[in-house]
Motif scaffolding. Structure first.
Motif, PDB file in Angstrom:
ATOM      1  N   ALA A  49       0.844  -1.189   0.000  1.00  0.00           N
ATOM      2  CA  ALA A  49       0.000   0.000   0.000  1.00  0.00           C
ATOM      3  C   ALA A  49       0.878   1.237   0.000  1.00  0.00           C
ATOM      4  O   ALA A  49       2.050   1.190   0.409  1.00  0.00           O
ATOM      5  CB  ALA A  49      -0.925  -0.006   1.218  1.00  0.00           C
ATOM      6  N   ILE A  50       0.293   2.335  -0.461  1.00  0.00           N
ATOM      7  CA  ILE A  50       1.035   3.602  -0.518  1.00  0.00           C
ATOM      8  C   ILE A  50       0.069   4.739  -0.209  1.00  0.00           C
ATOM      9  O   ILE A  50      -1.062   4.769  -0.713  1.00  0.00           O
ATOM     10  CB  ILE A  50       1.706   3.769  -1.902  1.00  0.00           C
ATOM     11  CG1 ILE A  50       2.587   5.018  -1.921  1.00  0.00           C
ATOM     12  CG2 ILE A  50       0.685   3.779  -3.033  1.00  0.00           C
ATOM     13  CD1 ILE A  50       3.511   5.070  -3.142  1.00  0.00           C
ATOM     14  N   THR A  51       0.517   5.662   0.629  1.00  0.00           N
ATOM     15  CA  THR A  51      -0.316   6.807   0.977  1.00  0.00           C
ATOM     16  C   THR A  51      -0.199   7.882  -0.103  1.00  0.00           C
ATOM     17  O   THR A  51       0.656   7.803  -0.994  1.00  0.00           O
ATOM     18  CB  THR A  51       0.101   7.394   2.323  1.00  0.00           C
ATOM     19  OG1 THR A  51       1.415   7.972   2.185  1.00  0.00           O
ATOM     20  CG2 THR A  51       0.139   6.321   3.405  1.00  0.00           C
ATOM     21  N   THR A  56       5.057   3.938   2.107  1.00  0.00           N
ATOM     22  CA  THR A  56       4.716   2.598   1.648  1.00  0.00           C
ATOM     23  C   THR A  56       4.749   1.578   2.780  1.00  0.00           C
ATOM     24  O   THR A  56       5.394   1.785   3.808  1.00  0.00           O
ATOM     25  CB  THR A  56       5.686   2.124   0.555  1.00  0.00           C
ATOM     26  OG1 THR A  56       7.020   2.111   1.093  1.00  0.00           O
ATOM     27  CG2 THR A  56       5.652   3.045  -0.652  1.00  0.00           C
ATOM     28  N   MET A  57       4.026   0.482   2.570  1.00  0.00           N
ATOM     29  CA  MET A  57       4.099  -0.652   3.463  1.00  0.00           C
ATOM     30  C   MET A  57       3.933  -1.922   2.630  1.00  0.00           C
ATOM     31  O   MET A  57       3.290  -1.889   1.570  1.00  0.00           O
ATOM     32  CB  MET A  57       3.040  -0.591   4.564  1.00  0.00           C
ATOM     33  CG  MET A  57       1.600  -0.711   4.104  1.00  0.00           C
ATOM     34  SD  MET A  57       1.063  -2.452   3.900  1.00  0.00           S
ATOM     35  CE  MET A  57       1.175  -3.019   5.564  1.00  0.00           C
ATOM     36  N   TYR A  58       4.542  -3.007   3.091  1.00  0.00           N
ATOM     37  CA  TYR A  58       4.539  -4.255   2.345  1.00  0.00           C
ATOM     38  C   TYR A  58       4.221  -5.434   3.259  1.00  0.00           C
ATOM     39  O   TYR A  58       4.602  -5.453   4.426  1.00  0.00           O
ATOM     40  CB  TYR A  58       5.904  -4.501   1.709  1.00  0.00           C
ATOM     41  CG  TYR A  58       6.307  -3.476   0.684  1.00  0.00           C
ATOM     42  CD1 TYR A  58       7.038  -2.354   1.036  1.00  0.00           C
ATOM     43  CD2 TYR A  58       5.942  -3.629  -0.655  1.00  0.00           C
ATOM     44  CE1 TYR A  58       7.396  -1.410   0.104  1.00  0.00           C
ATOM     45  CE2 TYR A  58       6.309  -2.689  -1.603  1.00  0.00           C
ATOM     46  CZ  TYR A  58       7.040  -1.581  -1.219  1.00  0.00           C
ATOM     47  OH  TYR A  58       7.390  -0.647  -2.147  1.00  0.00           O
ATOM     48  N   LYS A  63       8.201  -7.997   0.685  1.00  0.00           N
ATOM     49  CA  LYS A  63       9.350  -7.157   1.029  1.00  0.00           C
ATOM     50  C   LYS A  63      10.607  -7.611   0.308  1.00  0.00           C
ATOM     51  O   LYS A  63      10.924  -8.799   0.273  1.00  0.00           O
ATOM     52  CB  LYS A  63       9.580  -7.176   2.543  1.00  0.00           C
ATOM     53  CG  LYS A  63       8.614  -6.321   3.322  1.00  0.00           C
ATOM     54  CD  LYS A  63       8.929  -6.354   4.804  1.00  0.00           C
ATOM     55  CE  LYS A  63       7.962  -5.490   5.595  1.00  0.00           C
ATOM     56  NZ  LYS A  63       8.214  -5.538   7.045  1.00  0.00           N
ATOM     57  N   GLY A  64      11.294  -6.650  -0.273  1.00  0.00           N
ATOM     58  CA  GLY A  64      12.539  -6.949  -0.965  1.00  0.00           C
ATOM     59  C   GLY A  64      12.374  -7.417  -2.397  1.00  0.00           C
ATOM     60  O   GLY A  64      13.353  -7.464  -3.151  1.00  0.00           O
ATOM     61  N   ARG A  65      11.146  -7.761  -2.775  1.00  0.00           N
ATOM     62  CA  ARG A  65      10.910  -8.226  -4.149  1.00  0.00           C
ATOM     63  C   ARG A  65       9.954  -7.323  -4.913  1.00  0.00           C
ATOM     64  O   ARG A  65      10.081  -7.159  -6.126  1.00  0.00           O
ATOM     65  CB  ARG A  65      10.354  -9.646  -4.133  1.00  0.00           C
ATOM     66  CG  ARG A  65      11.249 -10.670  -3.491  1.00  0.00           C
ATOM     67  CD  ARG A  65      10.699 -12.091  -3.688  1.00  0.00           C
ATOM     68  NE  ARG A  65       9.380 -12.256  -3.101  1.00  0.00           N
ATOM     69  CZ  ARG A  65       8.323 -12.711  -3.778  1.00  0.00           C
ATOM     70  NH1 ARG A  65       8.427 -13.039  -5.035  1.00  0.00           N
ATOM     71  NH2 ARG A  65       7.139 -12.851  -3.163  1.00  0.00           N
ATOM     72  N   PHE A  66       8.979  -6.755  -4.231  1.00  0.00           N
ATOM     73  CA  PHE A  66       7.973  -5.916  -4.871  1.00  0.00           C
ATOM     74  C   PHE A  66       8.185  -4.450  -4.487  1.00  0.00           C
ATOM     75  O   PHE A  66       8.622  -4.142  -3.380  1.00  0.00           O
ATOM     76  CB  PHE A  66       6.573  -6.333  -4.440  1.00  0.00           C
ATOM     77  CG  PHE A  66       6.147  -7.714  -4.870  1.00  0.00           C
ATOM     78  CD1 PHE A  66       6.984  -8.552  -5.586  1.00  0.00           C
ATOM     79  CD2 PHE A  66       4.876  -8.184  -4.546  1.00  0.00           C
ATOM     80  CE1 PHE A  66       6.593  -9.816  -5.977  1.00  0.00           C
ATOM     81  CE2 PHE A  66       4.458  -9.440  -4.920  1.00  0.00           C
ATOM     82  CZ  PHE A  66       5.322 -10.264  -5.634  1.00  0.00           C
ATOM     83  N   THR A  67       7.826  -3.559  -5.407  1.00  0.00           N
ATOM     84  CA  THR A  67       7.892  -2.128  -5.130  1.00  0.00           C
ATOM     85  C   THR A  67       6.604  -1.470  -5.596  1.00  0.00           C
ATOM     86  O   THR A  67       6.222  -1.607  -6.769  1.00  0.00           O
ATOM     87  CB  THR A  67       9.084  -1.479  -5.848  1.00  0.00           C
ATOM     88  OG1 THR A  67      10.296  -2.105  -5.434  1.00  0.00           O
ATOM     89  CG2 THR A  67       9.148   0.012  -5.528  1.00  0.00           C
ATOM     90  N   ILE A  68       5.946  -0.781  -4.688  1.00  0.00           N
ATOM     91  CA  ILE A  68       4.744  -0.039  -5.034  1.00  0.00           C
ATOM     92  C   ILE A  68       5.121   1.429  -5.220  1.00  0.00           C
ATOM     93  O   ILE A  68       5.962   1.966  -4.495  1.00  0.00           O
ATOM     94  CB  ILE A  68       3.649  -0.200  -3.957  1.00  0.00           C
ATOM     95  CG1 ILE A  68       2.321   0.400  -4.437  1.00  0.00           C
ATOM     96  CG2 ILE A  68       4.078   0.396  -2.619  1.00  0.00           C
ATOM     97  CD1 ILE A  68       1.148   0.076  -3.536  1.00  0.00           C
TER      98      ILE A  68
END
Length: 118
Positions: A49-51, A56-58, A63-68
């Protein structure tokens, strides 16, 4: 107002995909945005999620593989997925808090299938 996702598909383990979700419709502004996924026989779960300010939070699995990320000018949120694993196979849904003339509402996209082969 609707959310339209794109970018899903079939990829081999270790590969990458980039999902996009664009909000469109009558006048609105975007607040928090995020990605969820639902694998067969499992509950829908939050991936990232991203504000509106970019915080961001994962989920632990991401974590470490995905980027929002997001582009506020385009009302679009992205999910870059790297080092994909077969267990990432799921339907991925975009979710967003949108402020329209009717007030604050929570919206879902139609979902996009991600399949990771071993």
């Amino acid at each position: 107002v609707q959310l339209v996702e794109s970018g899903g598909g079939l990829v081999q383990a270790g590969g990458s995909l980039r999902l996009s979700c664009a909000a469109s419709g009558s006048a609105f502004s975007t607040n928090n945005m995020g990605w969820y996924r639902q694998a067969p026989g499992k509950q829908r779960e939050l991936v990232a999620a991203i504000t509106s300010g970019g915080r961001t939070m994962y989920a632990g699995s991401a974590k470490g593989r995905f980027t929002i990320s997001r582009d506020n000018a385009k009302n679009t949120v992205y999910l870059q997925m790297n080092s994909l694993k077969p267990e990432d196979t799921a339907v991925y849904y975009c979710n967003a808090d949108l402020i329209t003339r009717l007030g604050l509402g929570n919206y879902w996209g139609q979902g996009t299938q991600v399949t990771v082969s071993s």
